[in-house]
Design a protein around this motif. Structure first.
Motif, mmCIF file in Angstrom:
data_model
loop_
_atom_site.group_PDB
_atom_site.id
_atom_site.type_symbol
_atom_site.label_atom_id
_atom_site.label_comp_id
_atom_site.label_asym_id
_atom_site.label_seq_id
_atom_site.Cartn_x
_atom_site.Cartn_y
_atom_site.Cartn_z
ATOM 1 N N GLY A 61 -22.077 81.152 -35.579
ATOM 2 C CA GLY A 61 -21.034 81.099 -36.600
ATOM 3 C C GLY A 61 -19.700 80.912 -35.912
ATOM 4 O O GLY A 61 -19.643 80.567 -34.726
ATOM 5 N N ARG A 75 -19.785 81.565 -41.569
ATOM 6 C CA ARG A 75 -20.602 80.364 -41.358
ATOM 7 C C ARG A 75 -21.727 80.623 -40.348
ATOM 8 O O ARG A 75 -22.069 79.762 -39.541
ATOM 9 C CB ARG A 75 -19.738 79.179 -40.937
ATOM 10 C CG ARG A 75 -18.746 78.761 -42.005
ATOM 11 C CD ARG A 75 -17.977 77.526 -41.650
ATOM 12 N NE ARG A 75 -18.879 76.383 -41.560
ATOM 13 C CZ ARG A 75 -18.502 75.185 -41.143
ATOM 14 N NH1 ARG A 75 -17.259 74.967 -40.783
ATOM 15 N NH2 ARG A 75 -19.370 74.200 -41.079
ATOM 16 N N GLU A 78 -24.479 78.099 -38.974
ATOM 17 C CA GLU A 78 -24.053 76.792 -39.478
ATOM 18 C C GLU A 78 -23.258 76.007 -38.445
ATOM 19 O O GLU A 78 -22.806 74.903 -38.721
ATOM 20 C CB GLU A 78 -23.180 76.964 -40.725
ATOM 21 C CG GLU A 78 -23.909 77.488 -41.922
ATOM 22 C CD GLU A 78 -23.009 77.580 -43.140
ATOM 23 O OE1 GLU A 78 -21.913 76.994 -43.152
ATOM 24 O OE2 GLU A 78 -23.421 78.260 -44.093
ATOM 25 N N GLY A 90 -19.967 71.533 -37.211
ATOM 26 C CA GLY A 90 -20.661 72.036 -38.388
ATOM 27 C C GLY A 90 -22.017 71.358 -38.518
ATOM 28 O O GLY A 90 -22.103 70.133 -38.460
#
Length: 120
Positions: A61, A75, A78, A90
């Motif tokens: 993240g 996140r 991700e 990303g």
């Protein structure tokens, strides 16, 4: 005229039961397949910065925008971090987290039954 893409069998859904990624070779190109929040993504295994094998990097993240002296993590699972220089991208959009014009080379993915296809 639209470019015709061919669909290549890359993996099977059950191969992702115990892992979040696979690196496969299709048409002589190494591609990383990632399972992120129930969706599959395919990225060429080359970092745009220095040609590192990006798909071998850490999935993690990142810190989210927040107030001064506040560090908010988000996140999770991700973000893909390059194993050579730490550049972060990303996994759902391929975009570099800082440089807006830099991104990973991606491929469309289709799932049909238990088969995962990459369109090239």
């Amino acid at each position: 005229m639209a470019k015709v893409r061919t669909r290549y069998l890359a993996a099977r859904v059950e191969e992702f039961e115990k892992k979040d990624r696979m690196i496969v070779e299709l048409k002589g190109i190494e591609i990383g397949l990632f399972l992120v929040n129930g969706n599959y993504y395919a990225w060429r295994n080359i970092c745009p910065h220095a040609a590192a094998p990006i798909c071998e990097g850490v999935v993690c993240g990142t810190r989210l925008p927040s107030q001064v002296y506040q560090y908010e993590y988000g996140r999770d699972k991700e973000i893909l971090r390059c194993p050579w220089h730490g550049w972060e991208f990303g996994l759902t959009d391929g975009k570099h987290l800082v440089e807006s014009g830099v991104r990973l080379r991606g491929y469309a993915v289709e799932v049909e039954g238990n088969d995962i296809y990459v369109l090239m």
